[in-house]
Design a protein around this motif. Structure first.
Motif, PDB file in Angstrom:
ATOM      1  N   ASN A  96       0.857  -1.177   0.000  1.00 50.92           N
ATOM      2  CA  ASN A  96       0.000   0.000   0.000  1.00 50.92           C
ATOM      3  C   ASN A  96       0.896   1.230   0.000  1.00 50.92           C
ATOM      4  O   ASN A  96       2.114   1.123  -0.091  1.00 50.92           O
ATOM      5  N   VAL A  97       0.301   2.385   0.090  1.00 46.87           N
ATOM      6  CA  VAL A  97       1.071   3.617  -0.096  1.00 46.87           C
ATOM      7  C   VAL A  97       2.222   3.762   0.902  1.00 46.87           C
ATOM      8  O   VAL A  97       3.235   4.387   0.606  1.00 46.87           O
ATOM      9  N   GLU A  98       2.093   3.157   2.088  1.00 49.12           N
ATOM     10  CA  GLU A  98       3.171   3.218   3.076  1.00 49.12           C
ATOM     11  C   GLU A  98       4.270   2.189   2.801  1.00 49.12           C
ATOM     12  O   GLU A  98       5.341   2.257   3.393  1.00 49.12           O
ATOM     13  N   HIS A  99       3.980   1.234   1.939  1.00 50.13           N
ATOM     14  CA  HIS A  99       4.908   0.114   1.730  1.00 50.13           C
ATOM     15  C   HIS A  99       5.113  -0.161   0.246  1.00 50.13           C
ATOM     16  O   HIS A  99       5.068  -1.308  -0.188  1.00 50.13           O
ATOM     17  N   GLN A 100       5.358   0.878  -0.514  1.00 49.73           N
ATOM     18  CA  GLN A 100       5.664   0.721  -1.930  1.00 49.73           C
ATOM     19  C   GLN A 100       6.982   1.433  -2.233  1.00 49.73           C
ATOM     20  O   GLN A 100       7.341   2.405  -1.563  1.00 49.73           O
ATOM     21  N   PRO A 101       7.696   0.975  -3.253  1.00 49.26           N
ATOM     22  CA  PRO A 101       8.997   1.572  -3.568  1.00 49.26           C
ATOM     23  C   PRO A 101       8.935   3.075  -3.773  1.00 49.26           C
ATOM     24  O   PRO A 101       7.924   3.621  -4.236  1.00 49.26           O
ATOM     25  N   ASN A 102      10.018   3.733  -3.434  1.00 47.89           N
ATOM     26  CA  ASN A 102      10.108   5.188  -3.530  1.00 47.89           C
ATOM     27  C   ASN A 102      11.589   5.546  -3.457  1.00 47.89           C
ATOM     28  O   ASN A 102      12.435   4.688  -3.280  1.00 47.89           O
ATOM     29  N   GLY A 103      11.898   6.803  -3.572  1.00 46.76           N
ATOM     30  CA  GLY A 103      13.272   7.266  -3.384  1.00 46.76           C
ATOM     31  C   GLY A 103      13.925   7.729  -4.668  1.00 46.76           C
ATOM     32  O   GLY A 103      14.245   8.894  -4.835  1.00 46.76           O
ATOM     33  N   LEU A 104      14.160   6.779  -5.610  1.00 50.63           N
ATOM     34  CA  LEU A 104      14.808   7.098  -6.881  1.00 50.63           C
ATOM     35  C   LEU A 104      16.071   7.938  -6.667  1.00 50.63           C
ATOM     36  O   LEU A 104      16.230   9.015  -7.231  1.00 50.63           O
ATOM     37  N   LEU A 105      16.967   7.428  -5.845  1.00 54.94           N
ATOM     38  CA  LEU A 105      18.232   8.110  -5.564  1.00 54.94           C
ATOM     39  C   LEU A 105      19.250   7.771  -6.639  1.00 54.94           C
ATOM     40  O   LEU A 105      19.614   6.600  -6.828  1.00 54.94           O
ATOM     41  N   ARG A 106      19.718   8.789  -7.341  1.00 50.51           N
ATOM     42  CA  ARG A 106      20.771   8.594  -8.332  1.00 50.51           C
ATOM     43  C   ARG A 106      22.104   8.628  -7.595  1.00 50.51           C
ATOM     44  O   ARG A 106      22.636   9.683  -7.261  1.00 50.51           O
ATOM     45  N   ALA A 107      22.637   7.463  -7.337  1.00 49.42           N
ATOM     46  CA  ALA A 107      23.782   7.331  -6.445  1.00 49.42           C
ATOM     47  C   ALA A 107      25.101   7.583  -7.171  1.00 49.42           C
ATOM     48  O   ALA A 107      25.149   7.735  -8.391  1.00 49.42           O
ATOM     49  N   MET A 108      26.174   7.591  -6.393  1.00 49.93           N
ATOM     50  CA  MET A 108      27.489   7.905  -6.926  1.00 49.93           C
ATOM     51  C   MET A 108      27.949   6.901  -7.982  1.00 49.93           C
ATOM     52  O   MET A 108      28.723   7.242  -8.883  1.00 49.93           O
ATOM     53  N   ASP A 109      27.471   5.654  -7.895  1.00 49.55           N
ATOM     54  CA  ASP A 109      27.912   4.635  -8.853  1.00 49.55           C
ATOM     55  C   ASP A 109      27.112   4.666 -10.152  1.00 49.55           C
ATOM     56  O   ASP A 109      27.195   3.729 -10.954  1.00 49.55           O
TER      57      ASP A 109
END
Length: 760
Positions: free
Chosen positions: A176-189
């Motif tokens: 559900n909305v509290e437990h779905q993927p998020n973030g999309l961090l473009r990391a150093m690698d």
């Protein structure tokens, strides 16, 4: 900072609901008196809301944007022009039943400061008609947008969306909305990582690549100066990785993985400056103290490793964590041994920022190009999603009229007192971007690296190689390494040079970059170097993580390295995890090999291999699970959306979240006890298979779903029937009548059970 639109907003809010000034809580009063003092929850305009906040001396909170310029912000990022791209989750919980949550009202907006005073004054809607969007990432000529269940790439055509490209149609399937993927961090690698996910993404030319990685966190994800990832779940202050993010997660049978998803700050206490009766389990003993304030994290999210240069140096590389349920932001101080990262809270009995305004809901933390710490504030009353909303909290929401308004939202920044920094547009000339790789603000270093890679500025390769060899600023060397990797210009000589240098952190990053260039032509040279590095106990786990890459180029060399690592480090939990990472489907033979060489049953490698084999056995039941999904479709759906996010896809439990369901006596035993747990929840330690699970190894509380309007008794019965038959479980069916009997038996109950209450 006052703007005309702030005045208009204030007028609107006064019309909607009477505003009031915040008051300081009186700790000495009894709980009834405290409740009386905070019986109302007035809506404050942005400027007044700041006066309800307390932060460190020498710092101040500034209002960067407020409604109607921004509404319900949950994530943000900055482009090269200093503009802010904001995700608006307008549809989150319109009321306590979630009615209208599927409305197409989410947006991606661009906020701009046109007057150069650091305050946003222009709004451009880039993308609208989204359902509960949650994350954004600028890349190439467009933007990645997470709008469940899909992940889309949307080209940017003069601030208008081009034809979107589907990157992952199952990005946020289940949960559900509290437990779905998020973030999309473009990391150093150069890979894009997520919270609540085991996938990472990368754009290679015009093609999107998806790979498996370590499962991480719940809401929000951040990186440090070495590119290691940090995250949390709602009851954990800070979790994180000891090793580079792209190395682990190659063996699907391995969970947990030592060195990943590690507790970084184990102290989960919080210190709000107002009562927090409006939390989901505020009626449970131990959730609130005598002054009705939250004791420990219940909605930890949006962590940030501060890598900016605007705040005083003492804040650099500190970990900040948002706690919207307690209206505060936590500060932690980290220490790094070179391998293990640990932290402590920065203060005793106080917070970095805390507010007496109940509607202050910080849900993320970000560093800006000006070096300031930015805070998106959803500014609303309802924070808990309907799936887990208790009758107690519904009543709290009703009493203090927390449902409305739904059209508020603020973005603040924290800066040194008396300053007004401005996010300037970047100069996009190649030499200027190269210079930014040495900037003291990590956010600008990241942005420069990304722009060089996106623009494919191969003209900078010679200068990047020169920067890589300059030991004056190791952080710039790290970015030079990964910028070369992103340009596909990294060479074996670059890796070798760093491995021969004195900097341990750079050696680790060089090893992490090696798989991308390792081949049959250079593998002998590199394995010679790896043989030497095995003797370094800090580097040995990283070398072990390279075994799959070495095996692709030279199986014999990989086998020789693996044998040496096993002989030397079978007791080391980190090297053991790294070896198993590269041993998918070889676990049984590797275990027999280890037993023959060393019969010691306490070896870390042996114990971890045995766990992996247990997981493999459960995965062998795929045909059985497929039949169960077909026979109990609603039960399986509820498992996906409610259970698997904490107990795992294979029901084997998840570190820092929940114990196993597979072969659990709680699941296969008395069905009415299981029903009671699912309806009302379970708190405190629980024993499964003779092992005691308790915080921080798992979340200390499992919420019940019995009060949710989403699920009928028949739905819950089908869920329990599915669980009692899934994996290796073999137990009888549960009926709707069984659920009704349990409801009747515990009629009026709100608080979760303890294991002792259930006689188990």
């Amino acid at each position: 900072m006052t703007r005309t639109y702030y005045l208009a907003v204030s007028t609107f809010l006064i019309f909607l609901i009477a505003c009031g000034q915040s008051r300081q809580p009186h700790v000495a009063k009894d709980s009834l008196a405290v409740q009386g003092d905070f019986a109302a929850s007035p809506v404050l305009d942005g400027a007044t809301a700041i006066r309800s906040m307390k932060t460190d001396e020498g710092l101040e909170v500034q209002l960067v944007a407020a409604e109607p310029l921004v509404v319900a912000p949950v994530a943000l990022t900055f482009d090269e022009r200093g503009r802010m791209w904001v995700v608006e989750m307008t549809g989150f919980m319109p009321d306590t039943s979630g009615n209208g949550e599927e409305a197409l009202d989410g947006k991606i907006v661009i906020l701009e400061d046109t007057t150069g005073d650091g305050i946003m004054d222009k709004r451009t809607v880039f993308l609208d008609s989204l359902v509960l969007p949650r994350a954004i990432c600028l890349i190439g000529n467009g933007v990645l947008v997470a709008a469940p269940p899909q992940l889309w790439f949307v080209p940017n055509e003069n601030d208008r969306p081009g034809k979107k490209v589907l990157v992952d149609d199952k990005y946020a399937a289940g949960g559900n909305v509290e437990h779905q993927p998020n973030g999309l961090l473009r990391a150093m690698d150069n890979w894009i990582y997520n919270a609540k996910s085991d996938k990472r993404y990368r754009l290679n030319g015009h093609r999107w690549i998806t790979e498996s990685t370590v499962f991480r966190g719940q809401w929000g994800i951040t990186q440090d100066n070495q590119g290691r990832l940090f995250y949390n779940n709602n009851s954990e202050n800070l979790l994180g990785d000891y090793f580079p993010p792209g190395l682990g997660g190659k063996n699907p049978h391995q969970q947990p993985i030592a060195g990943y998803d590690e507790p970084i700050v184990s102290d989960n206490r919080v210190y709000p400056i107002r009562p927090n009766t409006g939390v989901n389990r505020g009626y449970v003993k131990g959730v609130l103290d005598d002054s009705l304030r939250l004791i420990s994290f219940t909605a930890a999210c949006g962590p940030l490793i501060y890598r900016g240069n605007l705040l005083p140096a003492t804040y650099h590389h500190n970990a900040f964590v948002a706690e919207p349920a307690a209206n505060l932001i936590k500060r932690n101080i980290l220490s790094d041994s070179g391998q293990v990262v640990k932290g402590i809270q920065a203060y005793t009995h106080r917070e970095f920022l805390a507010s007496t305004d109940e509607r202050f809901r910080p849900v993320g933390l970000f560093t800006g190009p000006d070096g300031a710490l930015y805070i998106p504030d959803m500014y609303r009353g309802i924070l808990q999603h309907k799936t887990y909303l208790t009758p107690y909290l519904k009543e709290e929401i009703r009493k203090r009229q927390l449902t409305l308004p739904l059209n508020c939202g603020r973005i603040y920044r924290i800066v040194p007192a008396g300053t007004s920094p401005v996010a300037r547009p970047l100069v996009l000339q190649p030499d200027s971007l190269l210079a930014l790789l040495s900037h003291p603000n990590g956010m600008l270093r990241d942005k420069a690296q990304q722009l060089i890679v996106d623009r494919h500025l191969t003209v900078l390769v010679p200068a990047l190689r020169q920067l890589l060899r300059s030991t004056q600023y190791p952080l710039a060397q790290g970015h030079a390494l990964w910028t070369l990797e992103g340009l596909q210009a990294l060479a074996v000589a670059d890796i070798t040079m760093l491995l021969q240098g004195p900097d341990q952190a750079l050696k680790i990053q060089a090893l992490a970059a090696l798989p991308g260039i390792l081949n049959a032509g250079n593998v002998k040279t590199m394995t010679g170097a790896l043989d030497t590095l095995i003797n370094n106990t800090t580097l040995a786990p990283v070398v072990a993580y390279l075994l799959p890459a070495v095996a692709k180029a030279d199986k014999a060399a990989a086998a020789r390295l693996e044998a040496q690592l096993i002989k030397t480090y079978a007791r080391d939990r980190y090297v053991a995890a790294a070896i198993i990472n590269g041993a998918a489907n070889r676990e049984a033979s590797l275990l027999e090999q280890l037993k023959a060489a060393n019969p010691d049953t306490t070896l870390a490698l042996r114990r971890q291999l045995e766990k992996a084999l247990t997981t493999m056995g459960s995965q062998a039941d795929a045909a059985k699970m497929a039949a169960l999904r077909q026979n109990y479709p609603r039960g399986y759906h509820l498992f996906q959306t409610v259970c698997q996010t904490c107990h795992g896809k294979q029901g084997n439990g998840m570190a820092a979240l929940a114990p196993p369901l597979n072969e659990s006596e709680w699941v296969t035993g008395n069905k009415k006890l299981l029903a009671a747990i699912v309806l009302y929840g379970l708190t405190g330690p629980v024993t499964v298979h003779g092992k005691v699970y308790q915080a921080p190894e798992i979340n200390g509380d499992m919420p019940g779903i019995g009060s949710s309007d989403e699920f009928s008794d028949a739905d819950i019965a089908e869920l329990l029937t599915f669980l009692r038959s899934a994996w290796k479980n073999k137990a009888g069916k549960v009926t709707a009548a069984d659920i009704q009997q349990v409801r009747k038996q515990y009629n009026g109950r709100q608080k979760p059970f303890t294991a002792a209450e259930l006689g188990n």
